[in-house]
Scaffold this motif. Structure first.
Motif, PDB file in Angstrom:
ATOM      1  N   GLN A   1       4.080 -11.915  -6.898  1.00  0.00           N
ATOM      2  CA  GLN A   1       3.858 -10.724  -6.064  1.00  0.00           C
ATOM      3  C   GLN A   1       4.834  -9.612  -6.450  1.00  0.00           C
ATOM      4  OE1 GLN A   1       3.960 -11.617  -1.876  1.00  0.00           O
ATOM      5  NE2 GLN A   1       1.905 -12.493  -1.882  1.00  0.00           N
ATOM      6  N   ARG A   2       6.117  -9.989  -6.600  1.00  0.00           N
ATOM      7  CA  ARG A   2       7.125  -8.975  -6.933  1.00  0.00           C
ATOM      8  C   ARG A   2       6.837  -8.329  -8.284  1.00  0.00           C
ATOM      9  NH1 ARG A   2      11.367  -8.434  -3.501  1.00  0.00           N
ATOM     10  NH2 ARG A   2      11.628 -10.206  -2.093  1.00  0.00           N
ATOM     11  N   GLU A   3       6.368  -9.149  -9.218  1.00  0.00           N
ATOM     12  CA  GLU A   3       6.028  -8.624 -10.541  1.00  0.00           C
ATOM     13  C   GLU A   3       4.954  -7.537 -10.423  1.00  0.00           C
ATOM     14  OE1 GLU A   3       5.536 -12.015 -13.230  1.00  0.00           O
ATOM     15  OE2 GLU A   3       4.200 -10.721 -14.401  1.00  0.00           O
ATOM     16  N   LEU A   4       4.048  -7.732  -9.484  1.00  0.00           N
ATOM     17  CA  LEU A   4       2.970  -6.754  -9.280  1.00  0.00           C
ATOM     18  C   LEU A   4       3.388  -5.629  -8.334  1.00  0.00           C
ATOM     19  CD1 LEU A   4      -0.110  -9.156  -8.926  1.00  0.00           C
ATOM     20  CD2 LEU A   4       0.606  -7.890 -10.940  1.00  0.00           C
ATOM     21  N   GLY A   5       4.638  -5.684  -7.871  1.00  0.00           N
ATOM     22  CA  GLY A   5       5.138  -4.612  -7.004  1.00  0.00           C
ATOM     23  C   GLY A   5       4.877  -4.855  -5.528  1.00  0.00           C
ATOM     24  N   VAL A   6       4.508  -6.097  -5.182  1.00  0.00           N
ATOM     25  CA  VAL A   6       4.229  -6.420  -3.783  1.00  0.00           C
ATOM     26  C   VAL A   6       5.430  -7.162  -3.193  1.00  0.00           C
ATOM     27  CG1 VAL A   6       2.676  -7.640  -2.207  1.00  0.00           C
ATOM     28  CG2 VAL A   6       1.766  -6.613  -4.300  1.00  0.00           C
ATOM     29  N   THR A   7       6.147  -6.487  -2.285  1.00  0.00           N
ATOM     30  CA  THR A   7       7.296  -7.117  -1.638  1.00  0.00           C
ATOM     31  C   THR A   7       6.915  -7.500  -0.209  1.00  0.00           C
ATOM     32  OG1 THR A   7       8.022  -4.897  -1.078  1.00  0.00           O
ATOM     33  CG2 THR A   7       9.027  -5.900  -3.018  1.00  0.00           C
ATOM     34  N   PRO A   8       7.693  -8.404   0.412  1.00  0.00           N
ATOM     35  CA  PRO A   8       7.333  -8.842   1.774  1.00  0.00           C
ATOM     36  C   PRO A   8       7.336  -7.694   2.786  1.00  0.00           C
ATOM     37  CG  PRO A   8       8.994 -10.296   0.806  1.00  0.00           C
ATOM     38  CD  PRO A   8       8.846  -9.150  -0.137  1.00  0.00           C
ATOM     39  N   GLY A   9       8.100  -6.632   2.500  1.00  0.00           N
ATOM     40  CA  GLY A   9       8.194  -5.525   3.461  1.00  0.00           C
ATOM     41  C   GLY A   9       7.284  -4.345   3.146  1.00  0.00           C
ATOM     42  N   LEU A  10       6.385  -4.539   2.174  1.00  0.00           N
ATOM     43  CA  LEU A  10       5.572  -3.395   1.722  1.00  0.00           C
ATOM     44  C   LEU A  10       4.373  -3.125   2.636  1.00  0.00           C
ATOM     45  CD1 LEU A  10       5.503  -1.501  -0.900  1.00  0.00           C
ATOM     46  CD2 LEU A  10       3.527  -2.880  -1.554  1.00  0.00           C
ATOM     47  N   ILE A  11       4.196  -1.859   2.954  1.00  0.00           N
ATOM     48  CA  ILE A  11       3.004  -1.416   3.697  1.00  0.00           C
ATOM     49  C   ILE A  11       2.278  -0.396   2.830  1.00  0.00           C
ATOM     50  CG2 ILE A  11       2.184  -0.103   5.697  1.00  0.00           C
ATOM     51  CD1 ILE A  11       3.713  -1.787   7.330  1.00  0.00           C
ATOM     52  N   ARG A  12       0.967  -0.544   2.720  1.00  0.00           N
ATOM     53  CA  ARG A  12       0.174   0.455   1.991  1.00  0.00           C
ATOM     54  C   ARG A  12      -0.627   1.277   2.989  1.00  0.00           C
ATOM     55  NH1 ARG A  12      -4.537  -1.500  -1.898  1.00  0.00           N
ATOM     56  NH2 ARG A  12      -5.725  -1.416   0.035  1.00  0.00           N
ATOM     57  N   VAL A  13      -0.596   2.579   2.776  1.00  0.00           N
ATOM     58  CA  VAL A  13      -1.369   3.467   3.652  1.00  0.00           C
ATOM     59  C   VAL A  13      -2.372   4.236   2.805  1.00  0.00           C
ATOM     60  CG1 VAL A  13      -1.259   5.237   5.446  1.00  0.00           C
ATOM     61  CG2 VAL A  13       0.757   3.821   4.999  1.00  0.00           C
ATOM     62  N   SER A  14      -3.621   4.233   3.215  1.00  0.00           N
ATOM     63  CA  SER A  14      -4.621   5.113   2.617  1.00  0.00           C
ATOM     64  C   SER A  14      -4.864   6.196   3.665  1.00  0.00           C
ATOM     65  CB  SER A  14      -5.894   4.330   2.310  1.00  0.00           C
ATOM     66  OG  SER A  14      -6.907   5.218   1.883  1.00  0.00           O
ATOM     67  N   ILE A  15      -4.389   7.392   3.349  1.00  0.00           N
ATOM     68  CA  ILE A  15      -4.377   8.447   4.369  1.00  0.00           C
ATOM     69  C   ILE A  15      -5.764   9.068   4.504  1.00  0.00           C
ATOM     70  CG2 ILE A  15      -3.429  10.728   4.964  1.00  0.00           C
ATOM     71  CD1 ILE A  15      -1.381   8.341   2.909  1.00  0.00           C
ATOM     72  N   GLY A  16      -6.208   9.199   5.730  1.00  0.00           N
ATOM     73  CA  GLY A  16      -7.530   9.742   6.007  1.00  0.00           C
ATOM     74  C   GLY A  16      -7.517  11.256   6.095  1.00  0.00           C
ATOM     75  N   ILE A  17      -8.618  11.787   6.603  1.00  0.00           N
ATOM     76  CA  ILE A  17      -8.733  13.251   6.682  1.00  0.00           C
ATOM     77  C   ILE A  17      -8.669  13.733   8.139  1.00  0.00           C
ATOM     78  CG2 ILE A  17      -9.998  13.398   4.488  1.00  0.00           C
ATOM     79  CD1 ILE A  17     -12.563  13.873   6.093  1.00  0.00           C
ATOM     80  N   GLU A  18      -8.050  12.908   9.005  1.00  0.00           N
ATOM     81  CA  GLU A  18      -7.839  13.355  10.374  1.00  0.00           C
ATOM     82  C   GLU A  18      -6.849  14.522  10.381  1.00  0.00           C
ATOM     83  OE1 GLU A  18      -7.047  10.257   9.219  1.00  0.00           O
ATOM     84  OE2 GLU A  18      -7.965   8.689  10.442  1.00  0.00           O
ATOM     85  N   ASN A  19      -6.613  15.082  11.558  1.00  0.00           N
ATOM     86  CA  ASN A  19      -5.564  16.089  11.669  1.00  0.00           C
ATOM     87  C   ASN A  19      -4.221  15.436  11.322  1.00  0.00           C
ATOM     88  OD1 ASN A  19      -3.369  17.640  12.952  1.00  0.00           O
ATOM     89  ND2 ASN A  19      -5.065  18.933  13.650  1.00  0.00           N
ATOM     90  N   PRO A  20      -3.464  16.015  10.385  1.00  0.00           N
ATOM     91  CA  PRO A  20      -2.231  15.354   9.933  1.00  0.00           C
ATOM     92  C   PRO A  20      -1.221  15.137  11.063  1.00  0.00           C
ATOM     93  CG  PRO A  20      -2.394  17.600   9.072  1.00  0.00           C
ATOM     94  CD  PRO A  20      -3.719  17.268   9.667  1.00  0.00           C
ATOM     95  N   ASP A  21      -1.216  16.013  12.057  1.00  0.00           N
ATOM     96  CA  ASP A  21      -0.280  15.832  13.172  1.00  0.00           C
ATOM     97  C   ASP A  21      -0.558  14.536  13.922  1.00  0.00           C
ATOM     98  OD1 ASP A  21       0.750  18.240  12.457  1.00  0.00           O
ATOM     99  OD2 ASP A  21      -0.254  19.393  14.042  1.00  0.00           O
TER     100      ASP A  21
END
Ligand SMILES: *Cc1c(COP(=O)(O)O)cnc(C)c1O
Length: 413
Positions: A379-399
């Motif tokens: 996992q670490r080799e692929l850049g995945v650490t136990p504390g990693l969160i991935r966000v795919s940001i949507g098109i809602e109001n940024p606020d």
């Protein structure tokens, strides 16, 4: 539609002239297509006349989606598949035979990594994974059995940026094509042909569709690679198709025999998605930069990873290759899995699911989901650490996105 229009205009008006003046291509929900004479059907089968035969091979609605994607990427043609993975498997397998080798980036979508590392290896096709920022490691990984170099235009989940031009020069010096998965950026952000790629692949399930209503994938041949010069066998029967040799081989061979076609309905959903690609991508990128800046300022995340931040180790290369838009995906790191779970469980707006490129903001804890089968070292080799969160940001109001993330961070502190 004239090519002199800008891409955002072309996205809306291209091919919007159909039977009866319809502005949308009808959904040809038909398995098969009849001809008056045996001669005609035979000619279509032999590709001596244009036409459709059977939807596993081609379909009028799917063809419109393929034409649009080919035009958007500046390619000679495209083949739409049932999923992104179907497109990747079909594109790659059409370039290799038993005993061949592939050189691939080491920061890849989980399914792609598993396909190359496990499935293809079992069939006698080896993949050497390399750090794409190290050009020497790419050069030394290539041998006389190498048939392609495979990259993602932004590595996932590391969000590293390959120097596509430099890698394409290495590929072409060795008479092999460069295949790039451009799912994360789309042709609106990155016209990958200008940077030397030969084949571009998308999981259209993501930004191309946009609303997360259809799984799909596509292979586009950018017309830059001379298939006759290819340093291997297997294409002889297709040289007659000139620049279309690779696509002809795929359609008449693996694509047809694996049965990985797109449904006409999904193709229609994707055509609709394409029309709003520009406005969506503008907002995804703008919102992502805002959230990245907010997270970078916040005291809790240990690290924030977004190519648009000056702190990203390849920010200069990202600017050169992408201009001033850097996609809609970022990652950040909390202390451990416990903190990540608490953060995710505290979100009220963002959805916790395995996808990117949706108009909705999405989060996921990659280590316990997409990559759960791999041990921690891998996992670490692929850049995945136990504390990693991935966000795919949507098109809602940024606020609203920032407010949601802020309250969830407060809940864990
Ligand atoms: C999702 C994804 C894929 C796989 O696509 P599917 O449509 O889910 O099969 C491949 N590459 C990247 C970069 C992806 O994000």
């Amino acid at each position: 539609m004239s090519d002199t229009y800008n891409l955002d205009t072309r996205l809306i008006h291209e091919n919007s002239d159909f039977e009866e003046g319809a502005v949308n291509k009808p959904i040809y929900q038909s398995t098969s297509f009849a001809y008056d004479t045996a001669e005609e059907l035979s000619q279509v089968f032999k590709q001596q006349a244009q036409g459709f035969t059977y939807t596993r091979i081609n379909n009028p609605t799917v063809a419109v989606f393929e034409e649009r994607m080919a035009k958007l990427e500046g390619g000679v043609g495209a083949i739409a598949c049932s999923s992104g993975m179907a497109a990747i498997a079909t594109a790659v397998l059409s370039l290799v035979e038993k005993g061949d080798q592939i050189v691939a980036g080491n920061s890849l979508f989980g399914g792609t990594y598993s396909l190359l590392q496990n499935d293809l290896a079992r069939w006698g096709i080896d993949t050497t994974f390399v750090d794409t920022s190290n050009l020497d490691s790419i050069r030394s990984a290539i041998n006389d059995k190498t048939r392609l170099i495979y990259l993602e235009s932004i590595g996932n989940p590391k969000l590293d940026i390959p120097d596509i031009k430099a890698v394409s020069e290495i590929a072409h010096n060795n008479s092999i094509p460069l295949v790039v998965d451009n799912t994360f950026l789309t042709p609106y952000i990155l016209q990958i042909k200008e940077w030397g790629a030969d084949i571009v692949i998308h999981s259209t399930s993501k930004y191309i569709n946009g609303s997360a209503n259809s799984i799909g994938g596509i292979i586009v041949d950018l017309g830059t690679f001379n298939w006759k010069k290819r340093n291997t066998s297997g294409f002889e029967d297709y040289y007659q198709f000139g620049p279309f040799a690779y696509l002809a081989k795929i359609r008449q061979d693996l694509f047809r025999n694996l049965g990985v076609c797109s449904s006409p309905y999904n193709a229609s959903m994707n055509i609709t998605g394409l029309e709003t690609l520009a406005v969506r991508m503008d907002k995804h990128c703008k919102n992502a930069l805002k959230l990245a800046e907010f997270l970078a300022e916040h005291s809790l995340p240990l690290r924030v990873n977004y190519p648009g931040l000056a702190s990203h180790s390849q920010h200069q290369l990202a600017r050169k290759q992408l201009g001033n838009q850097f996609g809609g995906v970022l990652t950040f790191e909390l202390e451990d899995q416990g903190q990540c779970f608490k953060f995710i469980n505290s979100l009220k707006l963002a959805r916790n699911l395995a996808n990117i490129g949706d108009i909705r903001t999405l989060v996921i804890h990659p280590a316990s989901t997409i990559y759960w089968r791999l041990d921690e070292d891998k996992q670490r080799e692929l850049g995945v650490t136990p504390g990693l969160i991935r966000v795919s940001i949507g098109i809602e109001n940024p606020d609203d996105i920032i407010k949601d993330v802020k309250q969830a961070l407060e809940a864990i502190s």
